[in-house]
Motif scaffolding. Structure first.
Motif, PDB file in Angstrom:
ATOM      1  N   THR A 210       0.036 -60.522 -63.202  1.00 41.12           N
ATOM      2  CA  THR A 210      -0.808 -61.693 -62.977  1.00 41.12           C
ATOM      3  C   THR A 210       0.016 -62.956 -62.704  1.00 41.12           C
ATOM      4  O   THR A 210      -0.520 -63.925 -62.195  1.00 41.12           O
ATOM      5  CB  THR A 210      -1.713 -61.940 -64.197  1.00 41.12           C
ATOM      6  N   ASP A 211       1.303 -62.945 -63.041  1.00 35.64           N
ATOM      7  CA  ASP A 211       2.155 -64.111 -62.789  1.00 35.64           C
ATOM      8  C   ASP A 211       2.499 -64.206 -61.307  1.00 35.64           C
ATOM      9  O   ASP A 211       2.697 -63.197 -60.629  1.00 35.64           O
ATOM     10  CB  ASP A 211       3.458 -64.027 -63.588  1.00 35.64           C
ATOM     11  N   LYS A 212       2.592 -65.432 -60.817  1.00 38.12           N
ATOM     12  CA  LYS A 212       2.962 -65.661 -59.431  1.00 38.12           C
ATOM     13  C   LYS A 212       4.470 -65.490 -59.254  1.00 38.12           C
ATOM     14  O   LYS A 212       5.245 -65.706 -60.165  1.00 38.12           O
ATOM     15  CB  LYS A 212       2.598 -67.083 -59.013  1.00 38.12           C
ATOM     16  N   HIS A 213       4.853 -65.113 -58.046  1.00 35.64           N
ATOM     17  CA  HIS A 213       6.269 -65.100 -57.698  1.00 35.64           C
ATOM     18  C   HIS A 213       6.702 -66.551 -57.508  1.00 35.64           C
ATOM     19  O   HIS A 213       5.954 -67.373 -57.023  1.00 35.64           O
ATOM     20  CB  HIS A 213       6.515 -64.319 -56.418  1.00 35.64           C
TER      21      HIS A 213
END
Length: 113
Positions: A95-98
């Motif tokens: 769920t974390d963005k790059h």
């Protein structure tokens, strides 16, 4: 001629300071161009990568050359680390963005992919 760096510790009045010496002509030979994919082949530790405040070794990471900083407004500059390379750091979970970050590297620290 490729730039080389040496690091040594110097004792100054009972304190140690870090001295980094760079040698070379400071000019890129134009081997890499903007938009080219490159891989870091030397051990380079950076401390400005997102969520890696303890430092992150870039060796083995792939990125994209975004700029050759030896040319600016028609003038040739002597940059010690002439290539600005943009990297993509994956998030810790799905769920974390790059996150993107850039680092300046020398010709002998990167290779074309």
């Amino acid at each position: 001629m490729l730039a080389s760096r040496s690091v040594q510790r110097v004792s100054v009045t009972r304190r140690q300071s870090l001295v980094v010496t760079c040698s070379g002509n400071g000019y890129s030979t134009g081997v890499f161009h903007e938009g080219q994919k490159v891989k870091v082949i030397a051990s380079v530790k950076v401390f400005h990568a997102p969520k890696h405040h303890e430092g992150m070794d870039l060796k083995g990471m792939e990125g994209t050359v975004t700029k050759d900083v030896t040319h600016f407004k028609g003038k040739t500059l002597s940059a010690t680390l002439p290539y600005q390379v943009q990297f993509l750091v994956p998030g810790e979970s799905d769920t974390d963005k790059h996150m993107k970050f850039s680092a300046h590297l020398a010709e002998d620290e990167i290779a074309a992919v």
